[in-house]
Structure formats: structure tokens, C-alpha cells
Design an enzyme around this catalytic site. Structure first.
Site, mmCIF file in Angstrom:
data_model
loop_
_atom_site.group_PDB
_atom_site.id
_atom_site.type_symbol
_atom_site.label_atom_id
_atom_site.label_comp_id
_atom_site.label_asym_id
_atom_site.label_seq_id
_atom_site.Cartn_x
_atom_site.Cartn_y
_atom_site.Cartn_z
ATOM 1 C CB THR A 43 -0.931 0.006 1.225
ATOM 2 O OG1 THR A 43 -1.846 -1.093 1.112
ATOM 3 C CG2 THR A 43 -1.718 1.294 1.299
ATOM 4 C CB CYS A 44 3.720 2.329 2.070
ATOM 5 S SG CYS A 44 4.749 3.792 2.313
ATOM 6 C CB CYS A 49 2.812 6.935 2.621
ATOM 7 S SG CYS A 49 3.521 5.296 2.753
ATOM 8 C CE LYS A 52 0.017 10.513 2.205
ATOM 9 N NZ LYS A 52 -0.149 9.884 3.532
ATOM 10 C CE1 TYR A 100 9.283 -2.324 -0.172
ATOM 11 C CE2 TYR A 100 10.224 -0.475 -1.366
ATOM 12 C CZ TYR A 100 9.608 -0.974 -0.246
ATOM 13 O OH TYR A 100 9.317 -0.154 0.811
ATOM 14 C CB ALA A 116 0.582 -17.376 -1.358
ATOM 15 C CE1 TYR A 180 -1.899 9.767 10.051
ATOM 16 C CE2 TYR A 180 -3.843 8.745 11.014
ATOM 17 C CZ TYR A 180 -2.521 9.140 11.116
ATOM 18 O OH TYR A 180 -1.822 8.917 12.274
ATOM 19 C CD GLU A 184 -2.379 12.228 4.564
ATOM 20 O OE1 GLU A 184 -1.451 12.254 5.392
ATOM 21 O OE2 GLU A 184 -2.690 11.201 3.942
ATOM 22 C CG HIS A 438 16.810 33.307 16.081
ATOM 23 N ND1 HIS A 438 15.446 33.427 16.220
ATOM 24 C CD2 HIS A 438 17.251 34.511 15.627
ATOM 25 C CE1 HIS A 438 15.078 34.655 15.881
ATOM 26 N NE2 HIS A 438 16.153 35.330 15.503
ATOM 27 C CD GLU A 443 13.815 30.682 17.214
ATOM 28 O OE1 GLU A 443 14.449 31.157 18.179
ATOM 29 O OE2 GLU A 443 13.837 31.154 16.063
#
Length: 454
Positions: A43-44, A49, A52, A100, A116, A180, A184, A438, A443
């Protein structure tokens, strides 16, 4: 004589959790096989994600062009090309899917590009007719978008899956949901120029998040032109010339080019043969597991969204890694789910880790709240009114920081680093002792002094 095992570990599902488990197990010298019927990455990588976030980046350029004028830039005519974005997204997803596969092959993992199904505690039947005998089996099949049967005409709506592959950018879109995905995609389509209506059955979006985050995000979404229809649901969806007609529970009718349902996800457990081997399934369809991701059947494990614990990609990865270490690394590994940072890539985005104010009130006797709202420096010259929120929830007795919540630009990047401090048990005094960087928005987390006692 017992039949020899084909694999020490066979993984069903090629998403983030399954791939991590396969790679780590193979690295320990185990003989590993994995089956994935669609594309590796889950899915990711394929429909979540990663694509997206690419669309989120694209959606924010319009605001960048608008803000540039305040810094002396003259930006000429701009034009957005949806098909070009989708083609670029597809190219990147194909590249990642190849990585992958390559990573698995590089570890010597046996790759089976097919479905499977369990036919026994140690036996698997492949969609291409093959038979596998494995000492251990890991189920990592993730989840899928829910199809809302209570909505008349729900078949006319799209889910987040189809949203990634639309042929054209909808000029008007109605999105149902308040989590989410709904929030989004509302920001994505709004940023790309669509007229967006968000319909949610609750009174606020993002149930379970800190109340200040919820309130401030809703105000920002409205300011950006997203129509929020709270305490409403979609009763029916009907096709009409040029689009669809969504009728709400109040009777109001909204015409749109697309209607998207983002009403949650369900574990992918059907058709895996789990009932055949007696794996316990919870009422919501998730696989029941213990602290070590073991099912009630010896030798069968499950990780990721299919278990419906903490449904986040990094959690699935950790769970898969833990199973491989427990089986082949020489020591059992149990995950700690108490501090999981998470982000909502809305615009503005949210980053959060630890307890919300409400949860902290149930967790300890006294809490102190430190928070600030301010316009980021960039927004001043850009003449943008949108404000950043930063909030710390602190144990009133020990001074330990229990929660850190940020709404604004780069919130996810900020909270990832804050999560390290919380994981180490940092106190508010230690935050205060940290010298500020800064000028930066972050900060504020180490200069907060104004306290609200809850």
C-alpha cells in the site's frame, strides 16, 4: 518420513512489513520465499504514502507561486498538467517497485509473483499451481479501502486507489471521511485547483488527535477554501450528465465531477485460507496476534495493517523486522507501541508524537500545557494569515514531556526529531536547556515559557 521444508520462512504479501521480514530473515541465513500477486511495495509504495506525498508536493506549488510575489518575484502564467504529474508518479513507483524486487533477489529470497493461500499450518498453494512447504509462515497482506454498503450508489464513488489514476483532474470533488486519507486528499485536490467539499459524520476531523490540532487544522482548511460539512454523511450518489450528484443526510445536494469515499480501511484477510488452518480472526476481520506477532497457530505470524494494531508503514516494518529477529536472530523481540510519531500531510501539515492533552489527563494526575501560535516568518512577507501551532504536554509532577504536537510547515520533520527526545524521556527542563536555533520555527519548542495548567 517428514517432508523437507521448501523454506524456513514463507511470506504472504510483498508490502513494507513482509519485505523487511524476508530481507532480515535471509540475512540471518534462513531460506526465505515471498509471494505477491500484484506489485512489491504494498500500500505505501504503490497506492499510499509515497504517491500521495508526491501529489502533496505538487499541490503546494500553487501556494509557493502566490507567496513569491511578497519576496519580490514576478511569476508569469502558470499551468498545471495532471496527466504529466500522474505519468511522473507512475514512473517513480515503477522504479521503487524494481528496487524492492532487486533487494529481495539480492538477499536470495525466492520471489513468487502470484497469490498464495494457506492449505495447512505449513503448506501454501500458489495461484500458479505450485505447492510450498514452509516451517514458518508470515501473513503481511495489509489492508484495503472499505466500500460503504450503506451508501446508495456507492459503486459510483472512487477510493484513494482510483484517485491516483484519474485521467483528468476533477474540477469539483466531494470527499467523505475525516481521517488521514480524507484530509490529505482534500488538501491535495484543493491545492491543485479543485473545488473541494469534505463531508464527515463527526463534528471534527482527525478523531484521536489533540483537540488544538483538530481545531486549528479545520480553521486552516476553511481559510484555504475547502467546504467542511461536519455532522453529515453521504446518503446517496447518483450519476448525472457530466458527473455525479451526492445527496447528504441533511437533504442537501452537491454536484461534482467525482465523489471519493475515504471511510477507513479493512484488513486484507479474505481468501487466504486462514479459516482452514484455524487462525483466530477478530470481529473486524483482523488477525489476532500476541506481543510477538504470533497467531494462535504455531508457526504462523502476522504483521502490519492485517493485524489492525498501529496501521502505519514504519510500524509494519518494525514488526516484520522483529519477527525475523525473533525467529532467526537468536532472541525474541517485542515492540513498544507507546511512542509512535505520525504525520498528516494536509496543508498545513501535522506532526505529532506522544499523548494528546485529553489522553494525558487520563494518564496522570496533573499536566502542564505549553503552546504557542504564530505566523511563520515566510507567511509575513507572503501576506498569508495562516498560523503555526506548537504544543507540549508535560507531566505536572515529573516535568517529563508526554506529547509534542505541531501544525504548520515542516511539522513532520520537526516532530521526527522531537520523537527522539520523548523516547529518551526528556523533561521540559531539558527542552528549556537546549539552545534555540534561530531563526527557525522549531526553536519555539525550546523557548516555550507560557504555561496553561490542565
Amino acid at each position: 518420513m517428514a517432508k523437507p521444508y521448501d523454506y524456513d520462512l514463507f511470506v504472504i504479501g510483498g508490502g513494507s512489513g513482509g519485505v523487511r521480514a524476508a530481507r532480515i530473515a535471509a540475512g540471518h541465513g534462513a531460506k526465505v520465499g515471498i509471494a505477491e500477486e500484484y506489485r512489491f511495495g504494498g500500500t505505501c509504495v504503490i497506492r499510499g504514502c509515497v504517491p500521495k506525498k508526491l501529489l502533496v508536493y505538487a499541490s503546494r506549488f500553487r501556494g509557493d507561486f502566490e507567496d513569491a510575489a511578497g519576496f519580490g518575484w514576478t511569476v508569469g502564467d502558470t499551468k498545471f498538467d495532471w496527466p504529466k504529474l500522474i505519468a511522473a508518479k507512475d514512473q517513480e513507483i515503477t522504479r521503487l517497485e524494481g528496487l524492492y524486487r532487486g533487494a529481495l533477489a539480492g538477499k536470495g529470497v525466492g520471489i513468487h509473483a502470484t497469490r498464495a493461500t494457506l492449505t495447512g499450518p505449513e503448506t501454501i498453494e500458489l495461484g500458479n499451481g505450485g505447492k510450498i512447504h514452509a516451517r514458518n509462515v508470515l501473513i503481511a497482506t495489509g489492508g484495503a479501502a472499505k466500500h460503504e454498503a450503506l451508501i446508495n450508489g456507492a459503486e459510483h464513488a472512487i477510493s484513494s486507489n482510483e484517485a491516483f489514476d484519474l485521467k483528468t483532474l476533477p474540477k469539483r470533488i466531494v470527499i467523505a471521511g475525516g481521517g488521514y486519507i480524507a484530509v490529505e486528499f482534500a488538501s491535495i485536490f484543493n491545492g491543485l485547483g479543485s473545488d473541494v467539499t469534505l463531508v464527515h459524520r463527526g463534528d471534527k476531523v482527525l478523531r484521536g488527535f489533540d483537540e488544538d490540532l483538530r481545531d486549528d487544522l479545520m480553521a486552516a482548511l476553511k481559510e484555504r477554501g475547502i467546504a467542511l460539512k461536519m455532522n453529515e454523511t453521504i446518503a446517496s450518489i447518483a450519476p448525472q450528465s457530466g458527473g455525479f450528484r451526492a445527496t447528504l443526510s441533511s437533504g442537501a445536494v452537491i454536484e461534482a465531477d467525482q465523489v471519493m469515499l475515504a471511510l477507513g480501511r479493512a484488513p486484507n484477510t479474505s481468501g487466504l485460507g486462514l479459516e482452514t488452518v484455524g487462525v483466530e480472526i477478530k470481529p473486524n476481520g483482523a488477525i489476532a496476534v500476541d506481543d510477538y506477532s504470533r497467531t494462535n497457530v504455531a508457526g504462523i505470524f502476522a504483521v502490519g495493517d492485517v493485524t489492525d494494531r498501529a496501521n502505519l508503514t514504519p510500524v509494519a516494518i518494525r514488526e516484520g523486522h522483529a519477527v525475523a529477529e525473533s525467529l532467526f536472530g537468536g532472541h525474541p523481540v517485542k515492540l513498544d507501541y507507546s511512542l509512535i510519531p505520525t504525520a498528516v500531510f494536509s496543508t498545513p501539515e501535522i506532526g505529532t508524537v506522544g499523548l494528546s492533552e485529553a489522553a494525558a489527563q487520563d494518564h496522570t494526575q496533573a499536566i502542564d500545557i505549553y503552546k504557542t501560535r504564530f505566523r511563520p516568518m515566510r507567511n509575513v512577507l507572503a501576506n498569508r494569515a495562516e498560523r503555526t501551532l506548537m504544543k507540549l504536554v508535560v507531566d505536572g509532577k515529573s516535568g517529563k514531556v508526554l506529547g509534542c504536537h505541531v501544525l504548520g510547515p515542516d511539522a513532520a520533520e520537526i516532530v521526527q526529531m522531537a520523537a527522539i527526545a520523548l523516547t529518551m524521556g526528556a523533561t521540559k527542563a531539558q527542552f528549556d536547556a537546549t539552545i534555540a536555533l534561530h531563526p527557525s520555527a522549531a526553536e519555539e519548542l525550546v523557548t516555550l515559557r507560557e504555561k496553561w495548567t490542565s
